[in-house]
Write an enzyme that holds these catalytic residues in place. Structure first.
Site, PDB file in Angstrom:
ATOM      1  N   HIS A  19       6.643  42.431  60.345  1.00 23.28           N
ATOM      2  CA  HIS A  19       7.358  41.148  60.467  1.00 23.28           C
ATOM      3  C   HIS A  19       8.754  41.259  59.841  1.00 23.28           C
ATOM      4  O   HIS A  19       9.743  40.816  60.417  1.00 23.28           O
ATOM      5  CB  HIS A  19       6.599  40.034  59.710  1.00 23.28           C
ATOM      6  CG  HIS A  19       5.303  39.629  60.350  1.00 23.28           C
ATOM      7  ND1 HIS A  19       4.136  39.484  59.641  1.00 23.28           N
ATOM      8  CD2 HIS A  19       4.992  39.323  61.631  1.00 23.28           C
ATOM      9  CE1 HIS A  19       3.165  39.104  60.461  1.00 23.28           C
ATOM     10  NE2 HIS A  19       3.661  38.999  61.675  1.00 23.28           N
ATOM     11  N   LYS A  43      -7.148  27.260  62.886  1.00 18.28           N
ATOM     12  CA  LYS A  43      -7.317  28.630  62.399  1.00 18.28           C
ATOM     13  C   LYS A  43      -7.749  28.530  60.950  1.00 18.28           C
ATOM     14  O   LYS A  43      -7.402  27.573  60.270  1.00 18.28           O
ATOM     15  CB  LYS A  43      -5.980  29.384  62.488  1.00 18.28           C
ATOM     16  CG  LYS A  43      -5.741  30.010  63.843  1.00 18.28           C
ATOM     17  CD  LYS A  43      -4.621  31.029  63.754  1.00 18.28           C
ATOM     18  CE  LYS A  43      -4.336  31.673  65.077  1.00 18.28           C
ATOM     19  NZ  LYS A  43      -3.237  32.636  65.006  1.00 18.28           N
ATOM     20  N   SER A 130      -1.395  41.442  60.887  1.00 18.17           N
ATOM     21  CA  SER A 130      -1.889  40.632  59.763  1.00 18.17           C
ATOM     22  C   SER A 130      -3.418  40.651  59.733  1.00 18.17           C
ATOM     23  O   SER A 130      -4.027  40.693  58.674  1.00 18.17           O
ATOM     24  CB  SER A 130      -1.409  39.188  59.895  1.00 18.17           C
ATOM     25  OG  SER A 130      -0.022  39.131  59.763  1.00 18.17           O
TER      26      SER A 130
HETATM   27  O1  PNS Z   1       1.573  35.380  64.938  1.00 16.10           O
HETATM   28  P1  PNS Z   1       0.822  34.863  66.123  1.00 16.10           P
HETATM   29  O2  PNS Z   1      -0.469  34.223  65.668  1.00 16.10           O
HETATM   30  O3  PNS Z   1       0.633  35.891  67.192  1.00 16.10           O
HETATM   31  O4  PNS Z   1       1.726  33.681  66.762  1.00 16.10           O
HETATM   32  C1  PNS Z   1       1.300  32.978  67.888  1.00 16.10           C
HETATM   33  C2  PNS Z   1       2.179  31.738  68.123  1.00 16.10           C
HETATM   34  C3  PNS Z   1       2.266  30.874  66.895  1.00 16.10           C
HETATM   35  C4  PNS Z   1       3.565  32.176  68.513  1.00 16.10           C
HETATM   36  C5  PNS Z   1       1.538  30.955  69.321  1.00 16.10           C
HETATM   37  O5  PNS Z   1       0.192  30.746  69.067  1.00 16.10           O
HETATM   38  C6  PNS Z   1       2.234  29.620  69.574  1.00 16.10           C
HETATM   39  O6  PNS Z   1       3.334  29.574  70.064  1.00 16.10           O
HETATM   40  N1  PNS Z   1       1.548  28.518  69.195  1.00 16.10           N
HETATM   41  C7  PNS Z   1       2.081  27.173  69.266  1.00 16.10           C
HETATM   42  C8  PNS Z   1       1.421  26.372  70.376  1.00 16.10           C
HETATM   43  C9  PNS Z   1       2.051  26.686  71.710  1.00 16.10           C
HETATM   44  O7  PNS Z   1       3.232  26.549  71.926  1.00 16.10           O
HETATM   45  N2  PNS Z   1       1.189  27.159  72.634  1.00 16.10           N
HETATM   46  C10 PNS Z   1       1.612  27.575  73.954  1.00 16.10           C
HETATM   47  C11 PNS Z   1       2.127  29.003  73.880  1.00 16.10           C
HETATM   48  S1  PNS Z   1       2.337  29.636  75.451  1.00 16.10           S
END
Ligand code: PNS
Length: 186
Positions: A19, A43, A130
């Site tokens: 990161h 989560k 992570s």
């Molecule tokens: O570090 P991660 O867990 O891979 O991040 C994933 C994240 C937070 C980028 C993704 O889950 C996200 O954008 N969540 C917010 C909800 C959202 O916008 N969902 C539609 C995504 S296409």
């Protein structure tokens, strides 16, 4: 020239060397970069959002154009709210590609004006996630070269508390078993 603000959304539970590598690269190509921690009560995170925020603030203090924020709801809505024109995401290996492509295309469908920009962390970090860091730490493995020293320290503290809690629970169970055995003898 047009100034570009980007968000780097994620869970960061905990922040890893990968990161930080990406934040450093992103800070070089964007005028402003907001590291945005998703607040997702569904989560079951190891670190609270506030712990993650504090860690990231300390870890990125040297970058003048990087800030830390939290968000919930859709990433694209958050990006618009803060006036960002791009979403930064990291791709470590081919295995990341399918999920990231799906997310990028969904985000484009939801908000065509927002671009997703993929960057690759240094190859020495390409196996770090992570989730694996949490697993290795929970099973007592060394995480020193996977996360920055601050995160390693916080992980060790978490594991100590968890072990103390486990030991206290076991002691309580042994006491109650002993009590019930002695009651049966009487
Ligand atoms: O570090 P991660 O867990 O891979 O991040 C994933 C994240 C937070 C980028 C993704 O889950 C996200 O954008 N969540 C917010 C909800 C959202 O916008 N969902 C539609 C995504 S296409």
């Amino acid at each position: 020239m047009k100034r570009v603000k980007a968000i780097y959304p994620g869970s960061f539970d905990p922040p890893t060397n990968g990161h930080l590598d990406l934040i450093q690269r992103g800070s070089k190509i964007f005028d402003e970069l907001v590291v945005a921690i998703l607040r997702n009560p569904e989560k079951d995170p190891l670190f609270t959002v506030s712990d993650r925020r504090k860690m990231l603030e300390e870890l990125t203090a040297e970058f003048d154009n990087v800030s830390i924020d939290t968000f919930d709801g859709l990433t694209v809505d958050y990006a618009l709210r803060v006036g960002a024109g791009a979403i930064l995401r990291g791709i470590r290996a081919i295995s990341d590609y399918e999920y990231e492509l799906q997310m990028a295309l969904m985000n484009r469908k939801l908000q065509p004006g927002l671009e997703t920009v993929f960057m690759m962390p240094a190859e020495k970090y390409s196996y770090i996630s992570s989730r694996l860091v949490r697993e290795v730490a929970q099973l007592g493995g060394s995480i020193d070269c996977l996360v920055p020293p601050l995160a390693a320290q916080k992980l060790r503290e978490k594991m100590d508390v968890a072990h103390k809690f486990e030991n206290a629970e076991q002691a309580e169970q042994q006491i109650s078993e002993r009590k019930s055995r002695s009651r049966k003898k009487k």
